[in-house]
Design an enzyme around this catalytic site. Structure first.
Site, PDB file in Angstrom:
ATOM      1  N   ALA A 179      -4.160   7.541  -4.978  1.00 30.73           N
ATOM      2  CA  ALA A 179      -2.780   7.083  -5.140  1.00 30.73           C
ATOM      3  C   ALA A 179      -2.856   5.572  -5.342  1.00 30.73           C
ATOM      4  CB  ALA A 179      -1.968   7.429  -3.902  1.00 30.73           C
ATOM      5  N   GLY A 195       0.837  -1.207   0.000  1.00 30.86           N
ATOM      6  CA  GLY A 195       0.000   0.000   0.000  1.00 30.86           C
ATOM      7  C   GLY A 195       0.860   1.239   0.000  1.00 30.86           C
ATOM      8  N   ASN A 196       0.264   2.367   0.338  1.00 34.62           N
ATOM      9  CA  ASN A 196       1.042   3.609   0.436  1.00 34.62           C
ATOM     10  C   ASN A 196       0.407   4.519   1.486  1.00 34.62           C
ATOM     11  OD1 ASN A 196      -0.931   5.473  -0.890  1.00 34.62           O
ATOM     12  ND2 ASN A 196      -0.599   4.058  -2.591  1.00 34.62           N
ATOM     13  N   HIS A 197       1.067   5.667   1.725  1.00 37.89           N
ATOM     14  CA  HIS A 197       0.663   6.533   2.848  1.00 37.89           C
ATOM     15  C   HIS A 197      -0.440   7.536   2.516  1.00 37.89           C
ATOM     16  CE1 HIS A 197       3.626   5.071   5.591  1.00 37.89           C
ATOM     17  NE2 HIS A 197       4.604   5.297   4.745  1.00 37.89           N
TER      18      HIS A 197
END
Ligand code: CTP
Length: 401
Positions: free
Chosen positions: A280, A212-214
């Site tokens: 994102a 995943g990402n932030h």
């Protein structure tokens, strides 16, 4: 949330028996989070007290050019009051006041406010049935209509005289609904469907782990909220985000993976007029997510990744009448890279944020963006909070419609 939230409503109360209902009307307006100030004609004070209306509106009530009871009488500036208002609502509006409005008579504060107001004027007539039907009253209505004033039609029913007919002031709830509809109809994105993606996506490695990402989702949520405030019907396709958004015009579709986000976009894209893709999205996902939790057996673990589908790229390909906006997060050759993305994905506008700018990017509450449109126009903005960036984006889109 009501469209009245934050709107400045100047309520003009004139001397009709229905004035007693304005206490409830003020209450409804305040509950809808409008800012309310009240101006009364001197005789209206016989029907409802200024104390009641000032308590409910949480503001001083004005009825004369100066405060008569105060030795240090202050001038109640009718121009300032007229300019303060986003909407002037006169309820109840008696035959007397309406006739004066139609003829430019200015013998009390409310009439002076009316003459100096630049905002839309709405009025709710209240009078006996024969007065209501009189040709003179009709002529007054026509004249006020020619000035652009808007009538909130009187209802039919039992009147204070005991007679039954048309002339009773619309009920406070009806006045509120009328005003809300009037405001909503005038919003710039009324009738437009806006599709927004937001947040990260999570790509499963096994049942408990993911790539995943932030991204917090905040930028997309702020765009959704602003678009809805401007009257759009919004579908917000959100990856995993702790954010909430309660708005009558926003439908949230929650997804987890890029594939689910793609399918949700595919289901909603054809009917959208505007697409803003702020998510994102993970560019890669594990080729074969494990069915069971992976045990730590070896010293290293290799996970093979494959590309996810470019959702915005798909939307650009399918584009018909949609106005399509994408984001680019860059660390070098920012403008050139963003322009390439704009062309490759067939966008109308790309919003560039550079990770080199402090306060920009997807973890932060602020953003510093540059707009690049398909004609090559470059529009840089200052660092702002994301709600203000959302407002800039939607102002730009509205100007292109
Ligand atoms: N996007 C998308 N689907 C993807 C990847 C990106 O819809 N699978 C959208 C994003 O929501 C954003 C834009 O495409 O609007 C970003 O484009 P992308 O080419 O992914 O740019 P970067 O994320 O900056 O990636 P890179 O520079 O690594 O290509």
């Amino acid at each position: 949330m009501s469209v009245l939230k934050g709107k400045r409503i100047l309520l003009g109360v004139t001397a009709g028996i229905a004035a007693y209902k304005t206490a409830w009307l003020v209450r409804l307006l305040v509950k809808a989070e409008a800012e309310v100030r009240v101006v009364m004609t001197p005789s209206a004070k016989e029907f409802v007290t200024p104390l009641t209306l000032s308590t409910l509106s949480k503001n001083e009530v004005y009825s004369s050019f100066t405060d008569e009871e105060d030795e240090n009488a202050r001038w109640n500036n009718h121009v300032e009051l007229g300019l303060w208002a986003d909407y002037l609502l006169i309820a109840p509006a008696t035959a007397n006041t309406l006739a004066k409005m139609a003829n430019g008579v200015c013998d009390n504060l409310l009439l002076a406010v009316y003459l100096s107001a630049k905002c839309p004027v709405l009025y709710a007539p209240a009078m006996d049935l024969d007065m209501y039907k009189h040709p003179s009253t009709n002529a007054t209505f026509e004249k006020l209509e020619s000035f652009g004033n808007i009538q909130i039609p009187a209802g039919h029913g039992e009147l204070a005289s005991g007679l039954v007919g048309q002339g009773r002031m619309a009920e406070p709830e009806e006045i509120l609904n009328f005003l809300e509809k009037y405001i909503a109809d005038g919003l710039p994105l009324r009738g437009k469907k806006v599709l927004i993606t937001a947040g990260p996506t999570y790509e499963a490695i096994d049942p408990v782990r993911f790539v995943g990402n932030h991204s917090s989702g905040l930028m997309g949520y702020k765009i959704a909220e602003r678009a809805a405030d401007l009257g759009a019907e919004v579908t917000l396709i959100s990856g995993p985000s702790h954010l909430q958004l309660q708005h009558a015009l926003v439908k949230i579709v929650r997804v987890i993976s890029a594939q689910e986000m793609l399918e949700a976009v595919q289901a909603h894209y054809a009917s959208a007029h505007i697409g803003v893709f702020a998510a994102a999205v993970a560019d890669y996902r594990p080729v074969a997510p494990a069915k069971e939790k992976i045990k730590k057996t070896g010293d290293t673990l290799e996970i093979q990744l494959e590309k996810t589908q470019d959702i915005l790229g798909w939307a650009g390909n399918q584009k018909k009448e949609q106005f399509l906006v994408g984001f680019a997060l860059e660390t070098q050759n920012e403008l050139a890279n963003a322009k390439k993305k704009l062309e490759k994905k067939n966008l109308d506008l790309i919003i560039l944020n550079s990770l080199r700018d402090e306060g920009a990017g997807f973890k932060s509450k602020t953003n510093k963006v540059t707009f690049i449109d398909k004609n090559g126009t470059i529009l840089p903005f200052e660092l702002k909070d994301k709600a203000a960036v959302a407002a800039d984006i939607l102002d730009y889109i509205i100007a292109q419609q």
